[in-house]
Scaffold this motif. Sequence first.
Motif, PDB file in Angstrom:
ATOM      1  N   VAL A  52       0.732  -1.165  -0.008  1.00 57.84           N
ATOM      2  CA  VAL A  52       0.033   0.013   0.115  1.00 57.84           C
ATOM      3  C   VAL A  52       0.976   1.105   0.157  1.00 57.84           C
ATOM      4  CG1 VAL A  52      -1.783   1.095   1.364  1.00 57.84           C
ATOM      5  CG2 VAL A  52      -1.978  -1.128   1.301  1.00 57.84           C
ATOM      6  N   LEU A  53       0.739   1.890  -1.151  1.00 62.28           N
ATOM      7  CA  LEU A  53       1.301   3.290  -0.952  1.00 62.28           C
ATOM      8  C   LEU A  53       0.658   4.322  -0.394  1.00 62.28           C
ATOM      9  CD1 LEU A  53       2.666   3.643  -4.975  1.00 62.28           C
ATOM     10  CD2 LEU A  53       3.802   2.661  -2.898  1.00 62.28           C
ATOM     11  N   LEU A  54       1.298   4.991   0.801  1.00 62.79           N
ATOM     12  CA  LEU A  54       0.719   6.041   1.751  1.00 62.79           C
ATOM     13  C   LEU A  54       1.398   7.327   1.601  1.00 62.79           C
ATOM     14  CD1 LEU A  54      -1.492   6.466   3.856  1.00 62.79           C
ATOM     15  CD2 LEU A  54       0.169   5.860   5.811  1.00 62.79           C
ATOM     16  N   SER A  55       0.763   8.224   0.973  1.00 63.68           N
ATOM     17  CA  SER A  55       1.394   9.375   0.610  1.00 63.68           C
ATOM     18  C   SER A  55       0.605  10.642   1.272  1.00 63.68           C
ATOM     19  CB  SER A  55       1.193   9.717  -0.807  1.00 63.68           C
ATOM     20  OG  SER A  55       1.734  11.189  -1.339  1.00 63.68           O
ATOM     21  N   ASN A  56       1.586  11.649   1.605  1.00 65.28           N
ATOM     22  CA  ASN A  56       0.809  12.889   2.312  1.00 65.28           C
ATOM     23  C   ASN A  56       0.543  13.973   0.857  1.00 65.28           C
ATOM     24  OD1 ASN A  56       0.686  12.196   4.710  1.00 65.28           O
ATOM     25  ND2 ASN A  56       2.729  13.429   5.565  1.00 65.28           N
ATOM     26  N   ALA A  57       0.477  13.653  -0.132  1.00 59.64           N
ATOM     27  CA  ALA A  57       0.100  14.086  -1.227  1.00 59.64           C
ATOM     28  C   ALA A  57      -1.370  14.725  -0.902  1.00 59.64           C
ATOM     29  CB  ALA A  57       0.241  13.571  -2.623  1.00 59.64           C
ATOM     30  N   PRO A  58      -1.441  15.903  -1.315  1.00 57.56           N
ATOM     31  CA  PRO A  58      -3.068  16.407  -0.888  1.00 57.56           C
ATOM     32  C   PRO A  58      -3.980  16.187  -1.896  1.00 57.56           C
ATOM     33  CG  PRO A  58      -1.611  18.263  -1.831  1.00 57.56           C
ATOM     34  CD  PRO A  58      -0.732  16.890  -1.688  1.00 57.56           C
ATOM     35  N   GLY A  59      -3.657  15.609  -3.172  1.00 56.60           N
ATOM     36  CA  GLY A  59      -4.809  15.190  -4.096  1.00 56.60           C
ATOM     37  C   GLY A  59      -5.547  13.932  -3.473  1.00 56.60           C
ATOM     38  N   PRO A  60      -6.739  13.725  -4.034  1.00 55.78           N
ATOM     39  CA  PRO A  60      -7.462  12.416  -3.771  1.00 55.78           C
ATOM     40  C   PRO A  60      -6.798  11.305  -4.623  1.00 55.78           C
ATOM     41  CG  PRO A  60      -8.783  13.729  -5.420  1.00 55.78           C
ATOM     42  CD  PRO A  60      -7.679  14.421  -4.966  1.00 55.78           C
ATOM     43  N   SER A  61      -6.623   9.994  -4.078  1.00 57.01           N
ATOM     44  CA  SER A  61      -5.974   8.828  -4.581  1.00 57.01           C
ATOM     45  C   SER A  61      -6.163   8.749  -6.152  1.00 57.01           C
ATOM     46  CB  SER A  61      -5.823   7.650  -3.762  1.00 57.01           C
ATOM     47  OG  SER A  61      -7.385   7.153  -4.070  1.00 57.01           O
ATOM     48  N   GLU A  62      -7.128   8.848  -6.804  1.00 57.81           N
ATOM     49  CA  GLU A  62      -7.493   8.683  -8.245  1.00 57.81           C
ATOM     50  C   GLU A  62      -6.552   9.623  -9.029  1.00 57.81           C
ATOM     51  OE1 GLU A  62     -11.083  10.661  -6.641  1.00 57.81           O
ATOM     52  OE2 GLU A  62      -9.808   9.339  -6.058  1.00 57.81           O
ATOM     53  N   VAL A  87      -7.939  11.540   3.305  1.00 62.71           N
ATOM     54  CA  VAL A  87      -8.181  11.785   4.457  1.00 62.71           C
ATOM     55  C   VAL A  87      -9.114  13.317   4.459  1.00 62.71           C
ATOM     56  CG1 VAL A  87      -7.561  11.881   6.861  1.00 62.71           C
ATOM     57  CG2 VAL A  87      -6.393  10.415   5.344  1.00 62.71           C
ATOM     58  N   THR A  88      -8.506  14.182   3.832  1.00 64.50           N
ATOM     59  CA  THR A  88      -8.847  15.424   3.782  1.00 64.50           C
ATOM     60  C   THR A  88     -10.479  15.434   3.392  1.00 64.50           C
ATOM     61  OG1 THR A  88      -6.781  16.490   3.250  1.00 64.50           O
ATOM     62  CG2 THR A  88      -9.269  17.663   2.793  1.00 64.50           C
ATOM     63  N   LYS A  89     -10.743  14.768   2.294  1.00 66.05           N
ATOM     64  CA  LYS A  89     -12.321  14.696   2.000  1.00 66.05           C
ATOM     65  C   LYS A  89     -13.177  14.100   3.024  1.00 66.05           C
ATOM     66  CE  LYS A  89     -13.680  13.703  -2.407  1.00 66.05           C
ATOM     67  NZ  LYS A  89     -13.607  13.337  -3.694  1.00 66.05           N
ATOM     68  N   ALA A  90     -12.706  13.317   3.815  1.00 66.41           N
ATOM     69  CA  ALA A  90     -13.321  12.460   4.788  1.00 66.41           C
ATOM     70  C   ALA A  90     -13.647  13.606   5.901  1.00 66.41           C
ATOM     71  CB  ALA A  90     -12.744  11.127   5.182  1.00 66.41           C
ATOM     72  N   LEU A  91     -12.470  14.292   6.277  1.00 61.38           N
ATOM     73  CA  LEU A  91     -12.683  15.306   7.384  1.00 61.38           C
ATOM     74  C   LEU A  91     -13.483  16.301   6.944  1.00 61.38           C
ATOM     75  CD1 LEU A  91      -9.128  15.606   8.521  1.00 61.38           C
ATOM     76  CD2 LEU A  91     -10.819  14.442   9.869  1.00 61.38           C
ATOM     77  N   ILE A  92     -13.487  16.744   5.825  1.00 63.96           N
ATOM     78  CA  ILE A  92     -14.519  17.868   5.343  1.00 63.96           C
ATOM     79  C   ILE A  92     -15.963  17.166   5.352  1.00 63.96           C
ATOM     80  CG2 ILE A  92     -15.505  19.308   3.255  1.00 63.96           C
ATOM     81  CD1 ILE A  92     -12.342  19.409   2.510  1.00 63.96           C
ATOM     82  N   LYS A 106      -4.332  25.513  -7.793  1.00 60.89           N
ATOM     83  CA  LYS A 106      -5.935  25.295  -8.258  1.00 60.89           C
ATOM     84  C   LYS A 106      -5.953  23.801  -8.832  1.00 60.89           C
ATOM     85  CE  LYS A 106      -6.988  29.605 -10.256  1.00 60.89           C
ATOM     86  NZ  LYS A 106      -7.342  30.197 -11.599  1.00 60.89           N
ATOM     87  N   ALA A 107      -5.062  22.997  -8.897  1.00 63.33           N
ATOM     88  CA  ALA A 107      -4.813  21.539  -9.147  1.00 63.33           C
ATOM     89  C   ALA A 107      -5.267  20.904  -8.051  1.00 63.33           C
ATOM     90  CB  ALA A 107      -3.584  21.021  -9.578  1.00 63.33           C
ATOM     91  N   ASP A 108      -4.866  21.353  -6.865  1.00 61.75           N
ATOM     92  CA  ASP A 108      -5.303  20.389  -5.672  1.00 61.75           C
ATOM     93  C   ASP A 108      -6.850  20.667  -5.353  1.00 61.75           C
ATOM     94  OD1 ASP A 108      -2.580  20.278  -5.100  1.00 61.75           O
ATOM     95  OD2 ASP A 108      -2.328  21.734  -3.712  1.00 61.75           O
ATOM     96  N   ARG A 109      -7.733  21.405  -6.322  1.00 57.41           N
ATOM     97  CA  ARG A 109      -9.085  21.469  -5.895  1.00 57.41           C
ATOM     98  C   ARG A 109      -9.738  20.300  -6.158  1.00 57.41           C
ATOM     99  NH1 ARG A 109     -10.093  28.046  -7.361  1.00 57.41           N
ATOM    100  NH2 ARG A 109      -8.558  28.785  -5.946  1.00 57.41           N
ATOM    101  N   ALA A 110      -9.187  19.415  -6.716  1.00 58.64           N
ATOM    102  CA  ALA A 110      -9.799  18.033  -6.850  1.00 58.64           C
ATOM    103  C   ALA A 110     -10.231  17.355  -5.604  1.00 58.64           C
ATOM    104  CB  ALA A 110      -8.780  17.059  -7.797  1.00 58.64           C
ATOM    105  N   VAL A 111      -9.675  17.798  -4.548  1.00 56.18           N
ATOM    106  CA  VAL A 111     -10.142  17.220  -3.240  1.00 56.18           C
ATOM    107  C   VAL A 111     -11.488  17.598  -2.746  1.00 56.18           C
ATOM    108  CG1 VAL A 111      -9.302  18.940  -1.638  1.00 56.18           C
ATOM    109  CG2 VAL A 111      -8.935  16.863  -0.986  1.00 56.18           C
TER     110      VAL A 111
END
Length: 286
Positions: A52-62, A87-92, A106-111
Amino acid sequence: MNVPILDEAGELFSRYDLLISDVWGVVHDGVLALDPACAALTRFRQGGGAVVLLSNAPGPSEQVAGVIDGKRVPRTAWDRLVTSGDVTKALIAESDARKIYHIGEKADRAVFKGLDVELVGEDEAELVVATELNDYRREVPEDYRPLLTRLAARKLPFICGNPDLVVHVGHDLLPCAGALATLYEELGGIVAWAGKPHRPAYDLALAAAREARGGREIDPEKVLVIGDAVRTDLAGARMMGFDSLFVAGGIHREETIVGGKVDPAGIARVLAGQPAIPVAAMAALA
């Protein structure tokens, strides 16, 4: 402190059923895949293990999966991907806030995709979400002190969508949203950390691993966390009761690598006073 220094991880890997691996600094350097690391993970999977790759990247996994593909990390190297964006999506979704002030590219807004929220200016905001700096190649966290002071004075909750403080992009060391969140806490603000080393990220990673293994439970003693950051990867492994492998040639390389090889004295200095001690260290995963 005597941490074993390895050239190859195969014998170590044979003790485990699941590898939870960091991405940036372990399987790619921010520009291209690190081929020996990808080959090592692929071989582990071919032997029946799960990755399992676990990343602190801010975008959703897809979204992040597409980025990883673009850096030529082969899909043979991993079973599942979990990101801070997930995780961010779940918290929101769990919050009552619907008006969000976003700090990041702006690219991060996929979250925010699929969530019933509205992105607004700071004066209207009910919640702050920081995924990155707006321009992390040109800005530094201190540039945000006036803004964060105003937001903290209003006691707005703050979700940190990438708990890393810094990241290597090639040879450059650049700031991440974790540096903004740290400053926000210093100003008296309350932060929810959406990623390593905090438990929600590992809970998602374990759920993904169970899915990859056909629903079979995971023995904690058979999990190895691989990462290059003491503050996130090693600390998160300790918090979960997992073993860890320290990739010294990542963000700590200026302190731990001499002449292209791991310096045991440098490892000792980096880990001094840290409760999280890895079972081994390597210059790079291979």
